[in-house]
Enzyme design. Structure first.
Site: not given
Ligand code: RIB
Length: 302
Positions: A41, A247, A135, A282, A220, A37
């Site tokens: 993250n 993130d 989101e 991941g 960059g 998420g």
């Molecule tokens: O930016 C990566 C994220 O996008 C993932 O972890 C996924 O959950 C989506 O939200």
């Protein structure tokens, strides 16, 4: 304190030899499950980079909900403002190919049940920064930006997933963080045009918000603030999975800004965090800790 208002997802990840065509069935690797998420993250990235972090979000009352919340708490993130609502948690279905690229489909679930009324003003008191993404519902993002700014925090919006916004949506945003395709959507040109001349895109966006950072992947980032504009080179790494690298960049950059670094220096710190994240598999498992970022930067002059 950095307050992150955003999404909390369970990522279901399959590695693939290539992305399937529409209508095609493809065999991939074993299913892997990671906490993800964009909001969560970024909260984890800020906490691992040394920030003190509070997360505001929603999980579902399914099996994923408590797992996702506990994962954040285990990072010393304040999770009182993360509550469960009836229905499924956010889930992201992700494929990663051999070139470290991904496709992501998000089922927002509980994330879309975070409303402006759920935001508690006291959470923003004393915050130095508020980190936002797209989101969760746009009205909630705007309300959080308003509350954050009223509390004296620097508000940052990561325009992901890309969404076309009107000027009023950016009224309470101090720092806009975009990649090439997000910048393209906002400025009405192609992503290729942004990549060819990122300074033009950044100048365009800087007319709408006080500060802008445009990330350019391995190349960059380009930044603009108070009529100054510049570029910070990226770091060459062997990428295996770029999920969550952006993130990682955003969370680390926020910590660096909070520590008083100037924007270009904070971008360099964020670039290091993003580059390290891309070298591992991941989203949250790949996010580097402060000591790793410092060691990575210590070995490089650029
Ligand atoms: O930016 C990566 C994220 O996008 C993932 O972890 C996924 O959950 C989506 O939200």
């Amino acid at each position: 304190m950095i307050v992150v208002v955003g999404s909390i997802n369970m990522d279901l990840v399959v590695r693939v030899p290539r992305f399937p065509e529409p209508g095609e069935t493809l065999l991939g690797g074993d299913l892997a499950q990671y906490s993800g998420g964009k909001g969560a993250n970024q909260a984890v990235a800020a906490a691992r980079a040394g920030g003190s972090v509070s997360m505001v979000g929603r999980v579902g009352n399914d099996a994923f909900g408590p797992v996702l919340r506990d994962r954040l708490a285990s990072e010393r993130i304040e999770v009182d403002p993360v509550t469960a609502v009836p229905g499924p948690s956010g889930v992201a279905v992700i494929t990663v190919d051999r070139n470290a690229r991904n496709t992501i489909v998000v089922s927002p679930g509980a994330n879309h049940r975070l409303t402006p009324d759920d935001l508690d003003r006291t959470v923003f008191e004393g915050a130095s920064a508020v980190l936002l993404q797209l989101e969760t519902p746009l009205e909630t993002v705007m309300a959080a930006a308003r509350m954050g700014r009223a509390a004296g925090a620097r508000t940052a919006l990561n325009l992901a997933p890309a969404q076309s916004l009107e000027p009023r949506h950016l009224a309470d945003i101090d720092l806009l963080l975009v990649n090439e395709s997000e910048a393209a959507l906002l400025t009405g040109v192609t992503a290729e045009a942004v990549a060819d001349d990122p300074e033009i895109a950044v100048e365009n966006l800087a007319a709408r918000v006080p500060a802008v950072v445009l990330t350019l992947g391995a190349a960059g980032a380009c930044w603009a603030e108070r009529r100054a504009l510049g570029r910070v080179p990226g770091f060459a790494v062997e990428a295996v999975d770029t999920t969550g690298a952006g993130d990682s960049f955003t969370g680390a950059l926020s910590v660096a800004l909070g520590e008083g670094l100037a924007l270009p220096d904070a971008v360099r710190f964020g670039n290091a965090a993003g580059a390290l994240a891309a070298t591992r598999i991941g989203a949250q498992p790949a996010i580097p800790k402060r000591a790793e970022i410092d060691a990575f930067l210590a070995g490089r002059s650029a």
